[in-house]
Design a protein around this motif. Sequence first.
Motif, PDB file in Angstrom:
ATOM      1  N   LEU A   1       1.962   9.498  -5.571  1.00  0.00           N
ATOM      2  CA  LEU A   1       2.082  10.678  -5.372  1.00  0.00           C
ATOM      3  C   LEU A   1       3.855  11.626  -5.810  1.00  0.00           C
ATOM      4  O   LEU A   1       3.982  12.255  -5.815  1.00  0.00           O
ATOM      5  CB  LEU A   1       2.284  10.780  -3.295  1.00  0.00           C
ATOM      6  N   ASP A   2       4.143  10.735  -7.095  1.00  0.00           N
ATOM      7  CA  ASP A   2       5.425  10.916  -7.769  1.00  0.00           C
ATOM      8  C   ASP A   2       6.164  11.782  -6.612  1.00  0.00           C
ATOM      9  O   ASP A   2       7.485  12.153  -7.354  1.00  0.00           O
ATOM     10  CB  ASP A   2       4.424  11.986  -8.761  1.00  0.00           C
ATOM     11  N   LEU A   3       6.641  10.182  -5.760  1.00  0.00           N
ATOM     12  CA  LEU A   3       7.742  10.635  -4.786  1.00  0.00           C
ATOM     13  C   LEU A   3       8.707   9.951  -5.639  1.00  0.00           C
ATOM     14  O   LEU A   3       8.418   9.286  -6.099  1.00  0.00           O
ATOM     15  CB  LEU A   3       7.203  10.455  -3.340  1.00  0.00           C
ATOM     16  N   VAL A   4       9.910  10.509  -5.276  1.00  0.00           N
ATOM     17  CA  VAL A   4      11.286   9.314  -6.015  1.00  0.00           C
ATOM     18  C   VAL A   4      11.860   8.845  -4.973  1.00  0.00           C
ATOM     19  O   VAL A   4      11.866   8.977  -3.595  1.00  0.00           O
ATOM     20  CB  VAL A   4      12.397  10.551  -6.558  1.00  0.00           C
ATOM     21  N   ARG A   5      12.810   7.798  -5.677  1.00  0.00           N
ATOM     22  CA  ARG A   5      13.547   7.401  -3.859  1.00  0.00           C
ATOM     23  C   ARG A   5      14.358   7.686  -3.266  1.00  0.00           C
ATOM     24  O   ARG A   5      15.487   8.623  -4.929  1.00  0.00           O
ATOM     25  CB  ARG A   5      13.772   5.277  -4.615  1.00  0.00           C
ATOM     26  N   ARG A   6      14.767   7.293  -2.096  1.00  0.00           N
ATOM     27  CA  ARG A   6      16.670   8.325  -1.971  1.00  0.00           C
ATOM     28  C   ARG A   6      17.194   8.059  -2.930  1.00  0.00           C
ATOM     29  O   ARG A   6      18.482   8.826  -3.011  1.00  0.00           O
ATOM     30  CB  ARG A   6      16.459   7.202  -0.798  1.00  0.00           C
TER      31      ARG A   6
ATOM     32  N   GLU B   1      17.574   7.225  -6.122  1.00  0.00           N
ATOM     33  CA  GLU B   1      17.204   8.545  -7.123  1.00  0.00           C
ATOM     34  C   GLU B   1      17.796   9.767  -7.262  1.00  0.00           C
ATOM     35  O   GLU B   1      18.212  10.412  -7.661  1.00  0.00           O
ATOM     36  CB  GLU B   1      15.505   8.273  -7.933  1.00  0.00           C
ATOM     37  N   LEU B   2      17.479  10.753  -5.940  1.00  0.00           N
ATOM     38  CA  LEU B   2      17.425  11.412  -5.458  1.00  0.00           C
ATOM     39  C   LEU B   2      19.114  12.032  -5.182  1.00  0.00           C
ATOM     40  O   LEU B   2      19.636  12.471  -5.780  1.00  0.00           O
ATOM     41  CB  LEU B   2      16.763  12.322  -4.115  1.00  0.00           C
ATOM     42  N   GLN B   3      19.440  10.598  -4.678  1.00  0.00           N
ATOM     43  CA  GLN B   3      21.246  10.875  -4.771  1.00  0.00           C
ATOM     44  C   GLN B   3      21.883  10.764  -6.088  1.00  0.00           C
ATOM     45  O   GLN B   3      22.551  11.188  -6.173  1.00  0.00           O
ATOM     46  CB  GLN B   3      21.379   9.808  -4.050  1.00  0.00           C
ATOM     47  N   ALA B   4      20.906   9.769  -6.953  1.00  0.00           N
ATOM     48  CA  ALA B   4      21.422  10.076  -8.592  1.00  0.00           C
ATOM     49  C   ALA B   4      22.135  11.607  -8.590  1.00  0.00           C
ATOM     50  O   ALA B   4      22.826  11.734  -9.687  1.00  0.00           O
ATOM     51  CB  ALA B   4      21.422   9.231  -9.146  1.00  0.00           C
ATOM     52  N   THR B   5      20.349  11.766  -8.397  1.00  0.00           N
ATOM     53  CA  THR B   5      20.206  13.138  -9.401  1.00  0.00           C
ATOM     54  C   THR B   5      21.131  14.369  -8.667  1.00  0.00           C
ATOM     55  O   THR B   5      21.734  15.320  -9.243  1.00  0.00           O
ATOM     56  CB  THR B   5      18.473  14.002  -9.056  1.00  0.00           C
ATOM     57  N   GLN B   6      21.376  14.014  -7.886  1.00  0.00           N
ATOM     58  CA  GLN B   6      22.165  15.173  -6.485  1.00  0.00           C
ATOM     59  C   GLN B   6      23.865  15.146  -6.877  1.00  0.00           C
ATOM     60  O   GLN B   6      24.562  16.303  -7.144  1.00  0.00           O
ATOM     61  CB  GLN B   6      22.342  15.734  -5.220  1.00  0.00           C
ATOM     62  N   ASP B   7      24.170  13.649  -7.101  1.00  0.00           N
ATOM     63  CA  ASP B   7      24.922  13.755  -7.963  1.00  0.00           C
ATOM     64  C   ASP B   7      25.875  14.200  -8.914  1.00  0.00           C
ATOM     65  O   ASP B   7      26.348  14.847  -9.325  1.00  0.00           O
ATOM     66  CB  ASP B   7      25.687  11.621  -7.666  1.00  0.00           C
ATOM     67  N   ILE B   8      24.497  13.702 -10.007  1.00  0.00           N
ATOM     68  CA  ILE B   8      25.032  14.849 -11.721  1.00  0.00           C
ATOM     69  C   ILE B   8      24.810  15.660 -11.169  1.00  0.00           C
ATOM     70  O   ILE B   8      25.114  16.548 -11.670  1.00  0.00           O
ATOM     71  CB  ILE B   8      23.249  13.905 -12.416  1.00  0.00           C
ATOM     72  N   ALA B   9      23.978  16.631 -10.216  1.00  0.00           N
ATOM     73  CA  ALA B   9      24.318  18.098 -10.424  1.00  0.00           C
ATOM     74  C   ALA B   9      25.444  18.574 -10.006  1.00  0.00           C
ATOM     75  O   ALA B   9      26.260  19.562 -10.497  1.00  0.00           O
ATOM     76  CB  ALA B   9      22.926  18.866  -9.799  1.00  0.00           C
TER      77      ALA B   9
ATOM     78  N   ARG C   1       0.884  -1.041   0.142  1.00  0.00           N
ATOM     79  CA  ARG C   1      -0.202   0.391  -0.319  1.00  0.00           C
ATOM     80  C   ARG C   1       0.842   1.199   0.237  1.00  0.00           C
ATOM     81  O   ARG C   1       0.397   1.841  -0.852  1.00  0.00           O
ATOM     82  CB  ARG C   1      -1.219   0.359   1.459  1.00  0.00           C
ATOM     83  N   LEU C   2       2.179   1.172   0.903  1.00  0.00           N
ATOM     84  CA  LEU C   2       2.714   2.584   0.290  1.00  0.00           C
ATOM     85  C   LEU C   2       3.144   2.979  -0.419  1.00  0.00           C
ATOM     86  O   LEU C   2       3.669   3.780  -1.319  1.00  0.00           O
ATOM     87  CB  LEU C   2       3.657   2.651   1.759  1.00  0.00           C
ATOM     88  N   ASP C   3       3.835   1.417  -1.596  1.00  0.00           N
ATOM     89  CA  ASP C   3       4.476   1.128  -2.616  1.00  0.00           C
ATOM     90  C   ASP C   3       3.207   1.868  -3.398  1.00  0.00           C
ATOM     91  O   ASP C   3       4.281   3.345  -4.188  1.00  0.00           O
ATOM     92  CB  ASP C   3       4.816   0.483  -3.132  1.00  0.00           C
TER      93      ASP C   3
END
Length: 103
Positions: free
Chosen positions: A44-49, A51-59, A36-38
């Motif tokens: 909610l179009d939330l991102v996983r940690r 994916e966020l870390q990979a995006t931050q590394d790219i930035a 249910r949480l997944d």
Amino acid sequence: MSDRPKFFDDLAGVAGGAISAIAGLREEAEATLRARLDDLIGRLDLVRREELQATQDIAANARAGQEAAEAKLGGLESRLAALEARVSALEAPNPDAVAPDLT
């Protein structure tokens, strides 16, 4: 007297079965909650940690590359200014120079 130990054995068996059933219910409840949480996270179009870390590394890499390019551009601009100053000094007429005699 012989009935009493059998009673305790039966009671222990029932208690063991109940503990096993409770553990199964717990695993089932966790799996249901996780599903249910997944689903909620997906809606909610939330991102996983990760994916966020990979995006931050790219930035961060892009920002570092941009800063390096800006530093290189600054060096090239100063070299260009120095070369332009030398060229304009060579092109400027020198008042102390003697004009060649064309006759």
